[in-house]
Design a protein around this motif. Structure first.
Motif, PDB file in Angstrom:
ATOM      1  N   PRO A 112       0.837  -1.198   0.000  1.00  9.19           N
ATOM      2  CA  PRO A 112       0.000   0.000   0.000  1.00  9.19           C
ATOM      3  C   PRO A 112       0.879   1.259   0.000  1.00  9.19           C
ATOM      4  N   VAL A 113       0.364   2.337  -0.553  1.00  3.93           N
ATOM      5  CA  VAL A 113       1.127   3.584  -0.648  1.00  3.93           C
ATOM      6  C   VAL A 113       0.335   4.732  -0.017  1.00  3.93           C
ATOM      7  N   LEU A 114       0.889   5.297   1.054  1.00  3.04           N
ATOM      8  CA  LEU A 114       0.306   6.493   1.650  1.00  3.04           C
ATOM      9  C   LEU A 114       0.615   7.647   0.709  1.00  3.04           C
ATOM     10  N   THR A 115      -0.427   8.329   0.275  1.00  5.56           N
ATOM     11  CA  THR A 115      -0.280   9.383  -0.727  1.00  5.56           C
ATOM     12  C   THR A 115      -0.879  10.686  -0.198  1.00  5.56           C
ATOM     13  N   TYR A 116      -0.110  11.752  -0.299  1.00  6.71           N
ATOM     14  CA  TYR A 116      -0.585  13.076   0.105  1.00  6.71           C
ATOM     15  C   TYR A 116      -1.375  13.673  -1.046  1.00  6.71           C
ATOM     16  N   TYR A 161     -13.069   3.795  -2.103  1.00  2.00           N
ATOM     17  CA  TYR A 161     -13.748   4.048  -3.375  1.00  2.00           C
ATOM     18  C   TYR A 161     -12.762   4.032  -4.542  1.00  2.00           C
ATOM     19  N   TRP A 162     -13.339   3.853  -5.728  1.00  2.00           N
ATOM     20  CA  TRP A 162     -12.612   3.976  -6.988  1.00  2.00           C
ATOM     21  C   TRP A 162     -12.796   5.393  -7.502  1.00  2.00           C
ATOM     22  N   MET A 163     -11.789   5.910  -8.195  1.00  2.00           N
ATOM     23  CA  MET A 163     -11.898   7.231  -8.805  1.00  2.00           C
ATOM     24  C   MET A 163     -11.077   7.258 -10.089  1.00  2.00           C
ATOM     25  N   ALA A 164     -11.277   8.271 -10.903  1.00  2.00           N
ATOM     26  CA  ALA A 164     -10.542   8.398 -12.162  1.00  2.00           C
ATOM     27  C   ALA A 164      -9.047   8.555 -11.888  1.00  2.00           C
ATOM     28  N   LYS A 165      -8.251   7.765 -12.577  1.00  2.00           N
ATOM     29  CA  LYS A 165      -6.799   7.811 -12.415  1.00  2.00           C
ATOM     30  C   LYS A 165      -6.275   9.213 -12.736  1.00  2.00           C
ATOM     31  N   GLU A 166      -6.824   9.841 -13.743  1.00  2.00           N
ATOM     32  CA  GLU A 166      -6.381  11.177 -14.148  1.00  2.00           C
ATOM     33  C   GLU A 166      -6.571  12.199 -13.019  1.00  2.00           C
ATOM     34  N   LYS A 167      -7.700  12.136 -12.330  1.00  3.42           N
ATOM     35  CA  LYS A 167      -7.963  13.074 -11.224  1.00  3.42           C
ATOM     36  C   LYS A 167      -6.976  12.804 -10.075  1.00  3.42           C
ATOM     37  N   PHE A 168      -6.782  11.529  -9.744  1.00  2.00           N
ATOM     38  CA  PHE A 168      -5.829  11.165  -8.696  1.00  2.00           C
ATOM     39  C   PHE A 168      -4.443  11.713  -9.033  1.00  2.00           C
ATOM     40  N   GLU A 169      -3.989  11.480 -10.263  1.00  2.00           N
ATOM     41  CA  GLU A 169      -2.649  11.909 -10.661  1.00  2.00           C
ATOM     42  C   GLU A 169      -2.512  13.422 -10.639  1.00  2.00           C
ATOM     43  N   THR A 170      -3.535  14.139 -11.056  1.00  2.00           N
ATOM     44  CA  THR A 170      -3.487  15.606 -11.045  1.00  2.00           C
ATOM     45  C   THR A 170      -3.237  16.127  -9.634  1.00  2.00           C
ATOM     46  N   ILE A 171      -3.960  15.577  -8.664  1.00  2.00           N
ATOM     47  CA  ILE A 171      -3.800  16.037  -7.285  1.00  2.00           C
ATOM     48  C   ILE A 171      -2.471  15.544  -6.708  1.00  2.00           C
ATOM     49  N   TYR A 172      -2.099  14.292  -6.969  1.00  2.00           N
ATOM     50  CA  TYR A 172      -0.807  13.782  -6.496  1.00  2.00           C
ATOM     51  C   TYR A 172       0.336  14.647  -7.028  1.00  2.00           C
ATOM     52  N   TYR A 173       0.305  14.987  -8.311  1.00  6.39           N
ATOM     53  CA  TYR A 173       1.385  15.749  -8.927  1.00  6.39           C
ATOM     54  C   TYR A 173       1.486  17.187  -8.413  1.00  6.39           C
ATOM     55  N   SER A 174       0.476  17.672  -7.694  1.00  3.29           N
ATOM     56  CA  SER A 174       0.571  19.026  -7.146  1.00  3.29           C
ATOM     57  C   SER A 174       1.651  19.101  -6.069  1.00  3.29           C
ATOM     58  N   ARG A 175       2.015  17.939  -5.446  1.00  2.00           N
ATOM     59  CA  ARG A 175       3.088  17.909  -4.439  1.00  2.00           C
ATOM     60  C   ARG A 175       4.044  16.735  -4.600  1.00  2.00           C
ATOM     61  N   LYS A 176       3.590  15.634  -5.148  1.00  2.00           N
ATOM     62  CA  LYS A 176       4.402  14.425  -5.329  1.00  2.00           C
ATOM     63  C   LYS A 176       5.006  13.941  -4.011  1.00  2.00           C
ATOM     64  N   MET A 177       4.136  13.710  -3.015  1.00  2.00           N
ATOM     65  CA  MET A 177       4.578  13.195  -1.711  1.00  2.00           C
ATOM     66  C   MET A 177       3.877  11.856  -1.473  1.00  2.00           C
ATOM     67  N   ALA A 178       4.680  10.809  -1.219  1.00  2.00           N
ATOM     68  CA  ALA A 178       4.125   9.477  -0.995  1.00  2.00           C
ATOM     69  C   ALA A 178       5.116   8.616  -0.226  1.00  2.00           C
ATOM     70  N   VAL A 179       4.578   7.602   0.473  1.00  2.00           N
ATOM     71  CA  VAL A 179       5.371   6.677   1.257  1.00  2.00           C
ATOM     72  C   VAL A 179       4.829   5.270   1.026  1.00  2.00           C
ATOM     73  N   SER A 180       5.698   4.355   0.627  1.00  2.00           N
ATOM     74  CA  SER A 180       5.320   2.965   0.428  1.00  2.00           C
ATOM     75  C   SER A 180       5.492   2.192   1.729  1.00  2.00           C
ATOM     76  N   LEU A 181       4.511   1.365   2.048  1.00  2.00           N
ATOM     77  CA  LEU A 181       4.583   0.494   3.217  1.00  2.00           C
ATOM     78  C   LEU A 181       5.065  -0.874   2.753  1.00  2.00           C
ATOM     79  N   THR A 182       6.367  -1.029   2.698  1.00  2.00           N
ATOM     80  CA  THR A 182       6.965  -2.253   2.214  1.00  2.00           C
ATOM     81  C   THR A 182       6.943  -3.302   3.312  1.00  2.00           C
ATOM     82  N   LYS A 183       7.311  -4.507   2.960  1.00  2.00           N
ATOM     83  CA  LYS A 183       7.328  -5.592   3.972  1.00  2.00           C
ATOM     84  C   LYS A 183       8.739  -6.038   4.226  1.00  2.00           C
TER      85      LYS A 183
END
Length: 183
Positions: A112-116, A161-183
């Protein structure tokens, strides 16, 4: 054609715990629980363990209180202090600055990826603070699925919920902050 990937991460409602600003902690704990880490830790206990920034700077710890809004504070915790705190519970990897395809690759691997993002994935509402320009509608969710045109998130305010990938990417790209929860 991209197949559908859905990890099925749980949802923790930050509002049901009275944590109006507790999205990063809720999202992080959702990911840890998915990875079978910190399973004995409740969201309330997790919030109380979160490092609080004495100067209100989310680059130093949580900038305020997860339970109330405070004038002059920015109630959030950004990636570096979040990772430092979170490594007490599990393995984390900073993906800040990454292309969105890296986020999807992590989910494909089962992480899973925590996304700002922003609350309700609205356009960012930028304001200047002593530590920099930040969106006051800051929010964090867990990215836990995708297909060719959509992404799936576990959102501590709005549920799963599911949402449009384009909308998700637009908001993610406004800051590009994310953390992967690796094992």
């Amino acid at each position: 054609m991209t197949q559908q990937v859905l990890l099925g991460v749980e949802n923790i409602s930050q509002l049901s715990w009275g944590a109006i600003n507790g999205c990063e902690a809720a999202s992080l704990l959702e990911g840890f629980h998915f990875n079978q880490e910190a399973v004995e830790v409740s969201y309330g206990e997790f919030l109380l363990d979160m490092p609080i920034s004495q100067d209100g700077n989310p680059y130093h710890g949580f900038g305020g209180s997860p339970f109330k809004n405070q004038s002059g504070k920015f109630e959030a915790i950004f990636t570096c202090p979040l990772i430092e705190w979170g490594r007490k519970y599990g393995m984390l990897r900073d993906l800040s600055g990454a292309n969105s395809s890296w986020l999807f690759d992590e989910v494909q691997r089962g992480y899973p990826v925590l996304t700002y993002v922003t609350v309700h994935f609205e356009q960012p509402k930028w304001e200047k603070y002593p530590f920099g320009l930040v969106p006051v509608n800051n929010h964090a969710v867990i990215l836990d699925g995708f297909d060719q045109n959509r992404v799936h998130v576990s959102d501590p305010i709005d549920g799963k919920y599911w949402m449009a990938k384009e909308k998700f990417e637009t908001i993610y790209y406004s800051r590009k902050m994310a953390v992967s929860l690796t094992k």
